[in-house]
Scaffold this active site. Structure first.
Site, PDB file in Angstrom:
ATOM      1  N   THR A  39      44.057  37.409  37.265  1.00  0.00           N
ATOM      2  CA  THR A  39      43.787  38.493  38.227  1.00  0.00           C
ATOM      3  C   THR A  39      44.493  38.295  39.560  1.00  0.00           C
ATOM      4  OG1 THR A  39      41.796  37.363  39.052  1.00  0.00           O
ATOM      5  CG2 THR A  39      41.505  38.910  37.199  1.00  0.00           C
ATOM      6  N   CYS A  43      38.364  32.759  44.523  1.00  0.00           N
ATOM      7  CA  CYS A  43      36.913  32.927  44.720  1.00  0.00           C
ATOM      8  C   CYS A  43      36.264  31.614  45.157  1.00  0.00           C
ATOM      9  CB  CYS A  43      36.226  33.354  43.416  1.00  0.00           C
ATOM     10  SG  CYS A  43      36.882  34.817  42.627  1.00  0.00           S
ATOM     11  N   CYS A  47      30.802  32.319  43.085  1.00  0.00           N
ATOM     12  CA  CYS A  47      31.032  33.759  42.920  1.00  0.00           C
ATOM     13  C   CYS A  47      30.193  34.314  41.767  1.00  0.00           C
ATOM     14  CB  CYS A  47      32.509  34.026  42.656  1.00  0.00           C
ATOM     15  SG  CYS A  47      32.908  35.788  42.544  1.00  0.00           S
ATOM     16  N   ARG A  50      31.968  37.653  36.608  1.00  0.00           N
ATOM     17  CA  ARG A  50      32.105  37.060  35.279  1.00  0.00           C
ATOM     18  C   ARG A  50      33.108  35.908  35.335  1.00  0.00           C
ATOM     19  NH1 ARG A  50      33.909  40.405  29.816  1.00  0.00           N
ATOM     20  NH2 ARG A  50      33.779  38.618  28.370  1.00  0.00           N
ATOM     21  N   ARG A  72      44.819  36.702  46.196  1.00  0.00           N
ATOM     22  CA  ARG A  72      44.076  37.544  47.134  1.00  0.00           C
ATOM     23  C   ARG A  72      42.602  37.156  47.132  1.00  0.00           C
ATOM     24  NH1 ARG A  72      46.228  40.833  43.571  1.00  0.00           N
ATOM     25  NH2 ARG A  72      44.191  41.706  43.026  1.00  0.00           N
ATOM     26  N   CYS A  74      38.688  37.394  46.829  1.00  0.00           N
ATOM     27  CA  CYS A  74      37.756  38.156  45.992  1.00  0.00           C
ATOM     28  C   CYS A  74      36.907  39.088  46.863  1.00  0.00           C
ATOM     29  CB  CYS A  74      36.859  37.191  45.229  1.00  0.00           C
ATOM     30  SG  CYS A  74      35.531  37.971  44.284  1.00  0.00           S
ATOM     31  N   CYS A  77      32.720  37.749  46.323  1.00  0.00           N
ATOM     32  CA  CYS A  77      32.156  36.572  47.000  1.00  0.00           C
ATOM     33  C   CYS A  77      32.727  36.364  48.398  1.00  0.00           C
ATOM     34  CB  CYS A  77      32.362  35.314  46.161  1.00  0.00           C
ATOM     35  SG  CYS A  77      34.099  34.825  45.934  1.00  0.00           S
TER      36      CYS A  77
END
Length: 366
Positions: A39, A43, A47, A50, A72, A74, A77
């Protein structure tokens, strides 16, 4: 360009960190971040999203490293923010407390707002180490303290703090500060001042020349520390402010606004020669960096004195300015902090923001 994290130890293994991610283990929260390659998002290990597959995860020690690697933040969180800021219950109740700091909050008040009492209790304990009702009571004590500092009577201070009786105000004041309000004199050679900060209220004690104490008001050892200062101060402890306190206030404002990590307030350190050496070593750790107890022991030339260094760290009574929060476990985990681990995590995050701000011109030109 990669930036030094400031950590002088190796991160735990990726397998251990992945297990912490799956378990939402808070020990490494704010110390290590997971970068998810599928992705391109990074995080916190806590977090709620999933969990990604193990092969899609790498772990980095700082936000800077994650961003430099092209990930980038999240949106669930919010690794760039303090965790408590993401809880709407906390945000709402803190805003209400700011609007009416003298209000005597009760559980029925919270229930009338539509909140579940156990949920509120758990949220505040998790993020602040105390319940909302205790925080509100502490805020009312601040109102009374500030009234006393202006030279008003104990009765006026009690009324400003919205306590139901003079005895209740005196008892709460003595429990928190280790002394009755009537024992604080306006002309003391050392004077106590209440300092609000974004991470909770602090009490500072200074003489005309040096700062002697700076502690969060909910630290369990604060009453004992204040009693010791009072016992060794001719004429007893006073209430009010001196130059070192005003300097510390200004420097704390800059610190919490991420404008500066420098503290130049003159300090009076009360401890053994060994403790003073440890505290002086702590002051050499740059903001945005951390050390282990072993690192400090080696720095002062006593590499086997790790436990003694830990005791000295825990005995520090000038919080933030002598940065004992910058000492963490050799494996990267947060270790004990008298002000609460949630504060330790947030202080490290604030200092990472400071470091990132210093590096931003370099990043722009890289």
């Amino acid at each position: 360009m990669e930036y030094n994290s400031g950590m002088l130890f190796d991160l735990p293994s990726d397998d251990l960190l992945y297990d912490a991610l799956v378990a939402r283990d808070g020990r490494y929260d704010g110390q290590v971040f997971v970068c998810v390659h599928s992705t391109r998002i990074f995080c916190r290990l806590t977090c709620p999203a999933r969990k990604p597959l193990r092969e899609n995860c790498t772990f980095r020690a700082t936000v800077d490293e994650c961003i430099e690697a092209g990930f980038r933040a999240c949106k669930r969180c919010h690794p760039l923010q303090a965790a408590a800021q993401n809880d709407p219950v906390i945000t709402d109740l803190l805003a209400r407390l700011d609007d009416r700091p003298d209000y005597r909050w009760s559980e029925p008040d919270i229930a009338r707002l539509g909140y579940d009492l156990s949920t509120v209790r758990r949220a505040f304990k998790r993020h602040f180490g105390m319940t909302f009702l205790k925080m509100a009571r502490q805020r009312r004590l601040r109102e009374g303290f500030e009234t006393l500092a202006l030279g008003a009577s104990v009765m006026t201070a009690q009324l400003d703090a919205s306590f139901e009786s003079p005895s209740a105000f005196r008892a709460a004041f003595a429990k928190l500060l280790g002394t009755a309000p009537s024992d604080l004199k306006s002309d003391g050679l050392m004077r106590a001042t209440w300092i609000p900060t974004p991470l909770g209220d602090m009490v500072a004690v200074s003489s005309a020349s040096h700062l002697h104490l700076l502690e969060f008001v909910d630290r369990k050892g604060l009453p004992t520390e204040l009693k010791k200062l009072q016992a060794h101060t001719a004429g007893g402890l006073g209430i009010g402010t001196f130059g070192p306190t005003e300097q510390a206030k200004a420097e704390l404002d800059d610190y919490f606004a991420a404008r500066s990590g420098r503290f130049e307030t003159p300090l009076a350190m009360h401890g053994t020669d060994f403790y003073k050496r440890v505290w002086q070593a702590l002051q050499t750790i740059p903001a945005g960096e951390t050390r282990s107890y072993g690192d400090i022991a080696r720095q002062i030339g006593q590499p086997t004195a790790v436990r003694a260094v830990a005791r000295a760290n825990g005995s520090n009574q000038i919080a933030l300015i002598i940065p004992c929060h910058r000492v963490i476990g050799a494996d990267g985990s947060l270790t004990g902090y008298a002000g609460g681990l949630w504060r330790k995590q947030r202080l490290i995050e604030i200092e990472r923001d400071l470091k990132a701000a210093r590096l931003s011109p370099l990043r722009a030109s890289a």
